[in-house]
Design an enzyme around this catalytic site. Structure first.
Site, PDB file in Angstrom:
ATOM      1  N   GLY A 161       2.619  -4.726   7.435  1.00 58.86           N
ATOM      2  CA  GLY A 161       3.584  -5.686   6.914  1.00 58.86           C
ATOM      3  C   GLY A 161       4.101  -6.611   7.984  1.00 58.86           C
TER       4      GLY A 161
ATOM      5  N   ALA B 219       3.527  -9.694   9.033  1.00 63.00           N
ATOM      6  CA  ALA B 219       3.392 -11.140   8.997  1.00 63.00           C
ATOM      7  C   ALA B 219       4.614 -11.799   8.585  1.00 63.00           C
ATOM      8  CB  ALA B 219       2.433 -11.602   7.574  1.00 63.00           C
TER       9      ALA B 219
ATOM     10  N   GLY C  48       9.594 -10.794   8.099  1.00 64.19           N
ATOM     11  CA  GLY C  48      10.432  -9.695   7.791  1.00 64.19           C
ATOM     12  C   GLY C  48      10.617  -8.826   9.093  1.00 64.19           C
TER      13      GLY C  48
ATOM     14  N   ASP D 275      -1.581  -7.230   7.199  1.00 61.92           N
ATOM     15  CA  ASP D 275      -0.904  -7.649   6.343  1.00 61.92           C
ATOM     16  C   ASP D 275      -1.923  -8.571   5.310  1.00 61.92           C
ATOM     17  OD1 ASP D 275       1.424  -8.934   4.380  1.00 61.92           O
ATOM     18  OD2 ASP D 275       2.689  -8.471   6.393  1.00 61.92           O
TER      19      ASP D 275
ATOM     20  N   ASP E 226      -4.980  -5.157   1.639  1.00 62.80           N
ATOM     21  CA  ASP E 226      -4.253  -5.098   0.693  1.00 62.80           C
ATOM     22  C   ASP E 226      -3.686  -3.305   0.386  1.00 62.80           C
ATOM     23  OD1 ASP E 226      -2.727  -4.743  -1.778  1.00 62.80           O
ATOM     24  OD2 ASP E 226      -4.057  -5.817  -3.097  1.00 62.80           O
TER      25      ASP E 226
ATOM     26  N   GLY F 199       6.280  -3.297   2.776  1.00 59.21           N
ATOM     27  CA  GLY F 199       6.980  -2.759   1.521  1.00 59.21           C
ATOM     28  C   GLY F 199       7.381  -3.915   0.541  1.00 59.21           C
TER      29      GLY F 199
ATOM     30  N   SER G 121      14.872   3.350   3.706  1.00 55.07           N
ATOM     31  CA  SER G 121      15.716   2.289   3.150  1.00 55.07           C
ATOM     32  C   SER G 121      17.109   3.151   2.850  1.00 55.07           C
ATOM     33  CB  SER G 121      15.257   1.482   2.181  1.00 55.07           C
ATOM     34  OG  SER G 121      16.368   0.606   1.425  1.00 55.07           O
TER      35      SER G 121
ATOM     36  N   TYR H 168      11.770   1.201  -6.651  1.00 53.62           N
ATOM     37  CA  TYR H 168      12.008   0.611  -5.056  1.00 53.62           C
ATOM     38  C   TYR H 168      12.572   2.182  -4.647  1.00 53.62           C
ATOM     39  CZ  TYR H 168      13.118  -1.381  -0.767  1.00 53.62           C
ATOM     40  OH  TYR H 168      13.392  -1.551   0.478  1.00 53.62           O
TER      41      TYR H 168
ATOM     42  N   LYS I 176      11.089   4.983  -1.966  1.00 54.61           N
ATOM     43  CA  LYS I 176      11.683   5.184  -0.474  1.00 54.61           C
ATOM     44  C   LYS I 176      12.064   6.785  -0.410  1.00 54.61           C
ATOM     45  CE  LYS I 176      10.935   1.040   1.267  1.00 54.61           C
ATOM     46  NZ  LYS I 176       9.975   1.082   2.573  1.00 54.61           N
TER      47      LYS I 176
END
Length: 259
Positions: free
Chosen positions: A9, A11, A13, A33, A42, A72, A114, A152, A156
């Site tokens: 992840g 790339a 955030g 990513d 992927d 995520g 999260s 979601y 988590k």
């Protein structure tokens, strides 16, 4: 000491902020990513996960020192896709890269959980994930009455349970591999910016993720990156199986008496 750390992840955030934090400290980062990183993969598919591991092995044949699973997804993707990336993609990242971590003298792995893991999750879906049957878990996610939001939260919650169980296993803690996590609350990232761009969205998140700190509506990705980088570069070898909530107090509102 310079470390080689894989960040999924990477790339955007929190993943991107973590790359910046680690790079600024002089570490080598291998980003994973769908775009604009060293490894394009992927993580929603078994083939993509295997390709990721093969690419990392080619880039770091002598091994790696850390793994951060920050990739995520959430709404509007269907629950099955959310489960595929957030749970099965993260677990596969750790398991496939574990042999490379074993070559390090001080290996660390970090999962991004999260505060949603504490909310409206589907326990049956969580158990389906933990069983390891991805096809069954995805089918349940789309047919068991789970909403996208519940998908979601369930992904988590399942990842948090997996982390706590795996951390003390022979394969992880028993092999000297430190496995820990962070639990972000409401954080401004490309995933949440649509919610935070409207008064209605901000009000919804304020109710779902209350913050005790004055004048704060959300956290910054850099604030999470600071803690993630700390966990990914630990020199001490005694922190294991912990999930550090970086959320302005949200977790305390939900579980004030938990020690």
């Amino acid at each position: 000491m310079t470390r080689t750390i894989v960040v999924t992840g990477a790339a955007s955030g929190m993943g991107r902020a973590t790359v910046e934090e680690l790079t600024a400290a002089g570490h080598r980062v291998i980003g994973v990513d769908l775009r604009d990183v060293e490894v394009i993969a992927d993580l929603s598919t078994p083939a993509g996960r295997s390709a990721m591991a093969d690419s990392v092995a080619r880039l770091a044949p002598d091994g790696i020192d850390g793994v951060v699973a920050a990739a995520g997804v959430t709404v509007p993707l269907p629950p099955s896709k959310i489960i595929a990336v957030n749970y099965f993609g993260a677990v596969a990242t750790f398991e496939l890269l574990r042999p490379l971590l074993l070559r390090s003298a001080t290996p660390c792995a970090v999962a991004v959980i999260s505060t949603a893991a504490l909310m409206d999750y589907d326990d049956a879906l969580v158990e389906a994930c933990l069983s390891g049957d991805e096809a069954a878990a995805q089918a349940m996610a789309d047919t068991h009455g789970a909403t996208e939001a519940t998908g979601y939260a369930s992904s988590k919650q399942a990842l948090a349970r997996w982390l706590r169980r795996a951390a003390v296993s022979k394969e992880w803690g028993g092999s000297g591999l430190l496995l820990n996590g962070v639990g972000p609350g409401s954080v401004l990232t490309p995933m949440t910016e649509d919610f935070l761009s409207t008064p209605e969205g901000r009000a919804m998140l304020a109710k779902a993720t209350p913050i005790a700190l004055p004048g704060r509506a959300y956290g910054e990705a850099s604030e999470l990156a600071e803690i993630i980088a700390f966990l990914a570069t630990l020199r001490g070898r005694y922190l294991l199986g912990q999930i550090i909530f970086v959320d302005g107090g949200t977790e305390l509102f939900f579980r004030p008496d938990l020690i």
